[in-house]
Design an enzyme around this catalytic site. Structure first.
Site, PDB file in Angstrom:
ATOM      1  CG  ASP A   1      -6.608  48.631 -24.256  1.00  0.00           C
ATOM      2  OD1 ASP A   1      -6.512  47.663 -23.479  1.00  0.00           O
ATOM      3  OD2 ASP A   1      -5.622  49.215 -24.732  1.00  0.00           O
TER       4      ASP A   1
ATOM      5  CG  ASP B   1      -3.491  50.816 -27.777  1.00  0.00           C
ATOM      6  OD1 ASP B   1      -3.977  49.798 -28.295  1.00  0.00           O
ATOM      7  OD2 ASP B   1      -2.649  50.767 -26.866  1.00  0.00           O
TER       8      ASP B   1
ATOM      9  CG  ASP C   1      -7.199  46.973 -28.156  1.00  0.00           C
ATOM     10  OD1 ASP C   1      -7.155  45.996 -27.396  1.00  0.00           O
ATOM     11  OD2 ASP C   1      -6.748  48.085 -27.862  1.00  0.00           O
TER      12      ASP C   1
END
Length: 1122
Positions: free
Chosen positions: A448, A810, A814
């Site tokens: 990410d 994080d 996700d």
């Protein structure tokens, strides 16, 4: 607002049961026949049915329709088969209406059993969920009502008796019990008792740890509290959270609570900490669900949904007096988001890892060796005139307990246990230890961007206001803007909240609000004062400009926020509705991705330079947000206005640029991964140009490497879907000739290129261009504007190419991708969350190389231990075969010394070596059946057998050699010279193999770093040398060794052991250097079975991929990989 009774009808039924399900009915004569067979086989048939339940179904049942089934054979989403039993439960009269069935005679006949006038509910339990037979659907469905379960995530904690029963029926312990019984019958009492004690200790520890983990998970999952619900009559009542059902109206107190269910927020706002579920510690503001015709879904309405297990910090504005909030229960128990995550821990996805598959096959090979040995021993004993068939069988079967090491499955987990401890010391927590070995085979890692590769916080870089003449000059801070809608929009368009006087919310919005200089005020009490100040509208928050601020003669009025529509990753925007002082006017503001906001604005309000400015700022790596507004009718009901009505026909206001710095560790880690041949991919929700800039900054894209943008347009009524590959604009603008040079360079391998694609194009690619998807995935490095579900889809598509995929994020958006990946790492301050298999407390991606290094170290250790345990069995196998051939055997105390004091102790400390400090380009092998592994074992076994035979022949050739008593067989001949010489040389061989098979370079630290193992080696070598040279009468008597007085002979045995070590060590080094690879030349070079390697080879040789500056459609049949 949704009425709870209406809501119940929407959520009564969950999804249908498993699609692949077959019904079976008991056949009485088959059942009795199986019982008889189980009796005659002394329970062996029942063991087979326990290990393979479907065999029991096939043997005792016949196929039938689901409506008549007693047993179901179902296949889950991972392809695993399960056997479940149909249960029945008596229901009250009229309960069938809850299932959507009328209680006419026809319907009752389908549910009632036999002649009883009772309504029976038919259902089955699977993975904590209840699936009920619904006749009108002709299927088992998940049903969400109290009669189908309480609001409890009840993690089963099995009693010790049941755990013990399940443990001892494990094939490992069944084989162990078989071995102990065999040894007792053969009078190996001491050895059998010792192994029994070791097994009891092992089982006790296993039962304790299993139950402890179950209790820990149960305490984490189970939540019972007292809640307040509102009945249909309007009366409020305190009940236990266990009694909650979907449709209940839940009253949330002002001080918040730990939520025991999933609920849709109907009135008021809630500040929520969702770190337990997502790993994201930033509080999230939840706003009320708006009335709509579409069906509610917690996935699409996350910002209006309160999830079970999350901590509600504050609730306000939902009840009289402006305190608390009101929500309707949507899911309970295992149907909640928390229940789903707990279920994924209880019933994890099967780990399809070659090492574990090969381990089972290797055990079968050892079983085949044991069978050959059993036949050989039987023949030898028969020819030696051993009396009694029972003695023949027992002695022959004894070789099975030697050739198949019962401790093998337990030994290979040692490396994983050590790795898990080391990871914990570095702040990395693991809830799925078997995945540590998989870390060693990761070939691709997805990252990410925001908060992972870049800093979590952002700094305001500048703002540009739009006007009729285009964009104004860049203003470094919003507080310097003249009074106007843009400044008001930046101050008001957010979901920042106040808690005890401190601002809480998304770091981006906190910086934005801070940069305006405005202050946030929230209503006190029932909010009547602020409501009156702003024309009687229900005020959620007030933004006030700094005191005494004026711009010329114009002052900036305070603005009241009366409605919020939170940011949605799928929508890429958020909006608010505001009113001015006295309620004289109302304005709606929208903030989000520039492309999305511009698409919702009147075209004439968007400056002509919009695209060029956006491209310029994004290319510099800035986070760009657009702001727009429109006036609303102040006399309308602003608190119930729909989002779709607000977010259209907007007027473009300007752009806000924020600088998101790349973390200093990111570039170092990406460089380490690149050198280690681990491919890195960025998956972000940000703009594609911003992502490209970050990719270049952190080293994913090299300074001399090209970026090609993949653009796909969807199907419309006017046009077909299209796919186009185009170079970066700056390259394209530099002239046609340079484009041709670059194109030629790409096709001839002169330039390295990376593809960049956004979420919309990715969706079109999956739907309309599936044949191009694998090729694009092979070269794509940047995936921008990706929704959370698209991130998950990307991970799965990469896995289809046979990549071992890692994902680091994080945890917020996700979670799906983290759980879908082979290795998911959540960067979180929580010690462990259910968001992913691994949780790192480090706030950067430096944990990734460490995790891969530990995975490689664990995998190499598991390999070494597996091979060592296999060779330990083969050493003992050779010894027994040789000694039985000369009519003697190994003594019981000798077995005990080798197995417990020598091999077990060495195996325990072999895995203590830590990982190498560097990450090397090569990955360790994962196949136990590969040529180097099998070849190595075969050669070492031959060397072992030759060493033992050499010791035997040297002994028999000595002048003082005394032949053993030919009339006795086995241990009755002890002590004797044959046994003693084989004991001496084999004892050294156990130590030798522990050194030879302990791998270090390049994935582990050198052997001298494992000081415990090194010290133990010297001790064991010293003890073994002492047993050969100076055993003494007491030890000789204890171990049943022959007292040899010839010191030169004893030294010769030690020299023979040293020669054996030297040969085995050199052979292992040569095998590591690729000696056996020459055998592969005989069969010719074979292409890799991994799809991504095949595609990489194909694309590397292509002279026409990618097809630059060509517009492709689904009808094109040209293959661009020729």
């Amino acid at each position: 607002m949704l009425c709870p009774s209406d809501f119940e009808s929407e959520i009564l039924f969950g999804s249908l049961s498993h699609q692949d399900v077959q019904g079976y009915k008991w056949v009485r004569w088959r059942v009795w026949l199986c019982r008889l067979a189980a009796l005659l086989s002394l329970g062996l048939l029942l063991l087979v049915f326990h290990w393979r339940p479907r065999f029991g179904v096939f043997a005792r049942c016949k196929s039938c329709p689901l409506a008549l089934a007693d047993i179901l054979l179902l296949r889950d989403s991972f392809g695993q088969q399960h056997v479940v039993e149909i249960l029945t439960e008596e229901m009250e009269e009229g309960s069938l209406e809850l299932l959507g069935q009328s209680e006419d005679t026809e319907s009752r006949d389908t549910v009632q059993l036999y002649k009883e006038e009772k309504t029976l509910l038919r259902y089955y339990l699977f993975e904590g969920l209840r699936y009920v037979w619904v006749d009108r659907k002709g299927a088992f469905c998940r049903v969400r009502r109290t009669i189908y379960g309480t609001n409890l995530i009840d993690v089963p904690v099995k009693p010790y008796t049941k755990l013990l029963f399940e443990e001892i029926l494990n094939p490992f312990y069944v084989f162990q019990m078989f071995s102990i019984v065999l040894w007792m019958v053969d009078h190996y009492y001491i050895y059998a008792i010792c192994i029994f004690i070791v097994s009891v200790i092992s089982i006790t520890i296993s039962l304790y740890e299993t139950r402890k983990q179950s209790i820990t998970l149960r305490n984490m999952a189970q939540l019972i509290t007292t809640v307040t619900i509102r009945r249909k009559s309007g009366e409020e009542e305190c009940v236990s959270s266990v009694e909650l059902v979907p449709g209940d109206c839940l009253i949330i107190p002002q001080e918040g609570m730990l939520l025991p269910c999933d609920a849709a927020l109907l009135a008021g706002e809630c500040l929520v900490n969702e770190s337990m579920l997502t790993g994201e510690s930033v509080p999230v503001l939840k706003t009320p669900l708006q009335a709509s015709d579409r069906k509610y879904s917690s996935d699409t309405e996350r910002r209006h949904t309160l999830f079970s297990g999350t901590q509600l910090i504050q609730a306000k504005g939902g009840r009289p007096g402006g305190v608390g909030a009101v929500a309707v229960v949507t899911s309970t128990g295992f149907f909640t988001a928390k229940g789903d995550l707990v279920s994924s821990i209880l019933y994890p996805q099967p780990i399809d890892f070659r090492f574990y598959r090969d381990a089972v096959k290797f055990l079968l090979i050892l079983a085949l060796v044991a069978l050959i040995g059993t036949i050989y021993i039987f023949v030898v004993l028969y020819r030696s005139n051993v009396s009694g068939i029972s003695k023949l069988v027992i002695r022959s079967l004894d070789i099975v307990t030697i050739a198949v090491p019962p401790a093998l499955p337990a030994a290979i987990t040692t490396g994983t246990i050590y790795a898990q401890r080391r990871l914990k010391q570095h702040g990395i927590f693991c809830i799925s230890p078997p995945r540590i070995n998989i870390c060693g085979k990761v070939s691709l890692f997805c990252f990410d961007k925001t908060g992972t590769l870049t800093e979590e916080g952002l700094d305001v870089w500048g703002v540009m206001e739009a006007g009729p003449a285009g964009f104004s000059e860049l203003v470094p801070e919003p507080r310097l803007l003249p009074p106007g809608h843009l400044k008001s929009g930046l101050a008001c368009c957010h979901t920042v909240a106040l808690l005890h006087g401190q601002l809480l919310g998304d770091p981006l919005e906190l910086k934005m609000v801070e940069s305006t200089g405005w202050t946030l005020q929230e209503p006190d009490g029932d909010g009547s004062v602020l409501n009156a100040e702003f024309g009687g509208h229900k005020v959620l928050a007030v933004m006030r400009p700094p005191d005494q601020q004026a711009y010329g003669a114009v002052s900036i009025p305070a603005m009241a926020i009366v409605q919020r529509f939170p940011f949605s990753s799928a929508l890429q925007r958020m909006s608010v509705v505001t009113v001015t002082h006295g309620g004289r006017s109302a304005l709606a503001f929208i903030k989000g991705s520039p492309e999305m906001v511009a698409s919702l604005c009147h075209t004439q309000t968007v400056p002509a330079q919009f695209s060029s400015k956006l491209h310029s700022f994004s290319s510099e790596g800035l986070r760009v947000l657009a702001v727009a507004y429109k006036p609303l009718d102040v006399n309308s009901n602003l608190s119930t206005i729909e989002r779709g009505e607000v977010e259209k026909d907007m007027r473009f206001l300007g752009l806000l640029m924020m600088k998101n710095l790349v973390k200093p560790e990111s570039a170092k880690v990406i460089n380490i991964l690149r050198k280690a041949n681990v491919r890195s991919i960025m998956v972000t929700g940000d703009n594609v140009l911003t992502a490209v800039n970050v990719a270049k900054t952190c080293g994913m894209v090299g300074s001399d490497e090209k970026v090609i943008f993949v653009t796909a347009t969807p199907h419309t009524a006017q046009s077909m879907p299209t796919l186009r590959f185009s170079l970066e604009e700056e390259a394209a603008l530099s002239g046609q000739s340079s484009v041709e040079v670059i194109t030629q360079g790409l096709y001839q391998g002169g330039f390295v290129y990376h593809l960049a694609i956004n979420g919309k194009s990715f969706a079109v690619l999956c739907d309309h261009f599936p044949e191009y998807l694998p090729k694009i995935l092979m070269r794509a490095t940047i995936f921008a504007r990706m929704a959370p579900d698209q991130k998950t889809q990307l991970v799965k598509e990469l896995q289809k190419l046979n990549y071992r995929v890692g994902m680091c994020g994080d945890g917020a958006n996700d979670c799906g991708a983290l759980r879908a990946a082979d290795v998911g790492v959540s960067l979180s301050e929580a010690e462990a969350s259910v968001a992913s298999p691994f949780t790192s407390k480090t706030e950067n991606i430096s944990c990734v190389p460490l995790l891969i290094r530990e995975g490689r170290c664990s995998l190499v250790t598991s390999f070494s231990l597996f091979r060592y345990m296999a060779l330990y069995s083969l050493i003992q196998f050779c010894s027994v075969i040789i000694l039985y051939t000369v009519k003697t055997s190994i003594a019981d105390p000798q077995f005990l010394y080798f197995d417990v004091l020598l091999v077990t102790v060495l195996a325990i400390v072999m895995g203590r070596g830590g990982p190498s400090e560097e990450l090397y380009p090569s990955r360790p092998a994962a196949s136990l059946l590969a040529l180097p592994v099998l070849g190595s074992l075969f050669i070492h076994t031959c060397m072992i057998a030759l060493g033992q035979l050499a010791a035997l022949f040297i002994t028999t050739s000595e002048e003082w050699y005394i032949p053993l008593n030919a009339t006795e067989v086995g241990t009755a001949n002890l002590p004797n010279l044959e046994n003693t010489c084989v004991f001496d040389i084999s004892g050294f061989q156990y130590i030798i193999m522990s050194v030879v098979l302990t791998k270090s370079y390049p994935h582990k630290k050198p052997l001298y770093h494992n000081m415990v193992f090194l010290i133990l080696l010297f001790i064991q070598f010293g003890v073994m040398t002492w047993l050969v040279l100076y055993p003494g009468p007491a030890i000789s008597w204890l171990l049943q060794l022959y007292n040899i007085s010839d010191m030169n002979f004893k030294l010769l045995l030690v020299s023979l052991a040293a020669l054996n070590f030297l040969i085995c060590f050199v052979v292992e080094v040569l095998i590591d250097l690729g000696l056996l690879n020459c055998l592969r030349l005989l069969r010719g070079k074979r292409p890799s079975k991994k799809q991504y390697k095949q595609l990489d080879s194909l694309l590397s040789d292509s002279t026409s991929w990618p097809p630059l500056n060509q517009t492709l459609t689904p009808t094109d049949t040209v293959l661009y990989c020729s």
